[in-house]
Design an enzyme around this catalytic site. Structure first.
Site, mmCIF file in Angstrom:
data_model
loop_
_atom_site.group_PDB
_atom_site.id
_atom_site.type_symbol
_atom_site.label_atom_id
_atom_site.label_comp_id
_atom_site.label_asym_id
_atom_site.label_seq_id
_atom_site.Cartn_x
_atom_site.Cartn_y
_atom_site.Cartn_z
ATOM 1 N N TYR A 161 55.494 49.577 47.075
ATOM 2 C CA TYR A 161 54.414 50.351 47.986
ATOM 3 C C TYR A 161 54.326 51.827 47.585
ATOM 4 C CZ TYR A 161 52.629 47.360 51.796
ATOM 5 O OH TYR A 161 51.905 46.433 52.288
ATOM 6 N N GLU B 91 51.960 54.168 49.372
ATOM 7 C CA GLU B 91 50.561 54.689 49.829
ATOM 8 C C GLU B 91 50.715 56.316 49.750
ATOM 9 O OE1 GLU B 91 51.781 52.524 51.623
ATOM 10 O OE2 GLU B 91 50.818 51.404 52.981
ATOM 11 N N ASP C 44 26.190 53.274 40.724
ATOM 12 C CA ASP C 44 27.040 52.076 40.693
ATOM 13 C C ASP C 44 26.825 51.689 39.207
ATOM 14 O OD1 ASP C 44 28.377 49.856 40.730
ATOM 15 O OD2 ASP C 44 27.380 49.111 42.545
ATOM 16 N N THR D 89 33.291 48.850 38.644
ATOM 17 C CA THR D 89 34.504 48.070 38.478
ATOM 18 C C THR D 89 35.068 48.325 37.266
ATOM 19 O OG1 THR D 89 33.048 46.393 37.939
ATOM 20 C CG2 THR D 89 33.572 46.199 39.905
ATOM 21 N N LYS E 61 34.194 44.059 33.892
ATOM 22 C CA LYS E 61 33.334 43.804 33.234
ATOM 23 C C LYS E 61 33.262 44.226 31.957
ATOM 24 C CE LYS E 61 30.910 43.188 37.658
ATOM 25 N NZ LYS E 61 31.100 43.873 38.881
ATOM 26 N N ARG F 53 40.608 43.095 37.161
ATOM 27 C CA ARG F 53 39.665 42.998 38.473
ATOM 28 C C ARG F 53 39.996 44.143 39.063
ATOM 29 N NH1 ARG F 53 36.079 39.599 39.602
ATOM 30 N NH2 ARG F 53 36.872 38.553 37.718
HETATM 31 N N1 DSN Z 1 29.809 39.616 41.523
HETATM 32 C C1 DSN Z 1 29.525 40.748 40.557
HETATM 33 C C2 DSN Z 1 28.479 40.370 39.641
HETATM 34 O O1 DSN Z 1 28.478 39.342 39.214
HETATM 35 O O2 DSN Z 1 27.515 41.002 39.240
HETATM 36 C C3 DSN Z 1 28.797 41.781 41.283
HETATM 37 O O3 DSN Z 1 29.500 42.195 42.416
#
Ligand code: DSN
Length: 414
Positions: free
Chosen positions: A51, A53, A197, A223, A226, A232
């Protein structure tokens, strides 16, 4: 995974089956990728037990000296990778990152100008089904049907009319380059903050093969799993002036204890993305997407937004007499994984829309180049053009088997 196999054989079988699926299929969902073994090791490390925080050097728990090192590495590398003034690496994923930014810079009732979901926007950009849409007023711009580009006349007109507090750019199903500077110019004219984003294109931006909003925008969310090829998770980059409100919004405003194993894995991924070969990887993602586009352009499939400038393509499958769901199922049946997706101003329902979305990050990680992508695109066209043809299906399965054998995935894992 010998411990998992003996402790929980049922779960072990599911994980093994998933490894098998990933190895023997062609993964073309544009938001997916294959993290390195180093990233997977960090994810599965003892850091999950801690933990912590707070933030490095200012925690509410004892014993944080090691996770402080991990989190500071992630922060420093993120800032270096994107040239950012500030980085918060604690968001659990892209949606929490976006929501944290809204709570940092907006008050309930404020107006946000963002892209329509059907034109490539994201649920968290104000879709009516989300809680955020109840808290804030979302106004939506679209793309121009003729050019496939964002309709900046509409963005300007909506910004002038609604005086948004925040203008949002960056998408999950839009295949074109983004003109960040025009967004910034419109936002400045109406006194709005800018948020990008870049969840989908972060790896391409980090590698410098697509333009970056980081130098000009107030806040950038992403994110990390990707095109960045990490674990993730999510991240917020911002100008130093917004650092305090963003950190407070993430913790204690919105999240509790950070997932330090995940943050450590982000640090590893950022190190990998800083290596010179990551630029080659990102450039190859773009070349592979163009190779797909060239084949699709000669088929009856409709290319939404006219072309691709990034890693993905959104295809209208209705000219072939199919729906997105049926196309996804047909491709699934031969081992090619894509996702059904709405096309701009789709008249069909989201559970069975008119399109499919597919992209190249995962197959590029596997080492496939233009020639293989051309072959895959021809296979996709054949499968979708001849839905009840067993010979076409057999040929497609054969192609998938040959390619997945030639480009093995995770050979080190048993
Ligand atoms: N779920 C993601 C995507 O497939 O683009 C976006 O959040």
């Amino acid at each position: 995974m010998s411990h998992l196999a003996s402790t929980d054989p049922e779960l072990f079988r599911a994980v093994s089956a998933e490894l098998d699926r990933q190895r023997h299929g062609l993964e073309m969902i544009p938001s997916e990728n294959f993290a390195s073994l180093a990233v997977l090791e960090a994810l599965g490390s003892v850091l999950t037990n801690k933990y912590s925080e707070g933030y490095p050097g200012a925690r509410y728990y004892g014993g944080c000296e090691n996770v402080d090192v991990a989190e500071q590495l992630a922060i420093d590398r993120a800032k270096q990778l994107f040239g950012a003034e500030h980085a918060n690496v604690q968001p659990l994923s892209g949606a929490p990152a976006n929501i944290a930014v809204y709570s940092a810079v907006l008050a309930p009732g404020d107006t946000v100008l963002g892209m329509d979901l059907g034109h490539g926007g994201h649920l968290t950009h104000g879709h009516p089904v989300t809680w955020m849409a109840k808290l804030f007023t979302f106004v939506r711009y679209k793309t121009n049907h003729e050019t496939g580009l964002i309709d900046f006349d509409e963005v300007r007109a909506l910004a002038t009319q609604h005086k948004p507090k925040l203008i949002l750019a960056g998408y999950s199903a839009y295949s074109r380059a983004i003109d960040w500077s025009t967004f910034k110019e419109i936002a400045d004219a109406v006194g709005a903050l800018t948020m990008a984003d870049i969840a989908h294109i972060a790896g391409l931006v980090a590698a410098g093969v697509m333009d970056s909003p980081v130098p000009t925008f107030d806040v950038v969310t992403t994110t990390t799993h990707k095109t960045l090829r990490g674990p993730r998770g999510g991240m917020i980059l911002s100008k130093a002036t917004h650092a305090k409100v963003i950190d407070k919004a993430v913790f204690p405003g919105f999240q509790g204890g950070p997932h330090e194993n995940n943050i450590a894995a982000k640090a590893v991924a950022f190190k990998e993305a800083l290596a010179p070969e990551f630029k080659d990887y990102a450039a190859q993602i773009l070349k592979n997407a163009k190779a797909l586009e060239q084949v699709f352009a000669d088929s009856k499939l409709g290319i939404c937004f006219k072309q691709t400038d990034n890693h993905l393509l959104l295809l209208d499958v209705t000219p072939l007499g199919l729906t997105g769901k049926r196309a996804q199922e047909l491709l699934d049946a031969v081992g090619i994984t894509v996702n059904k997706n709405a096309i701009p101003d789709d008249t069909r329902k989201p559970t069975d829309p008119s399109g499919i979305r597919l992209g190249t990050p995962a197959l590029t990680t596997r080492g496939l180049k233009e020639a293989e992508h051309e072959r895959i695109a021809k296979t996709i066209v054949e499968v979708l053009s001849k839905p009840d043809d067993e010979a076409a299906e057999r040929r497609a399965r054969q192609t998938v088997a040959e390619l997945t054998d030639a480009f093995p995935l995770y050979p080190e894992l048993s």
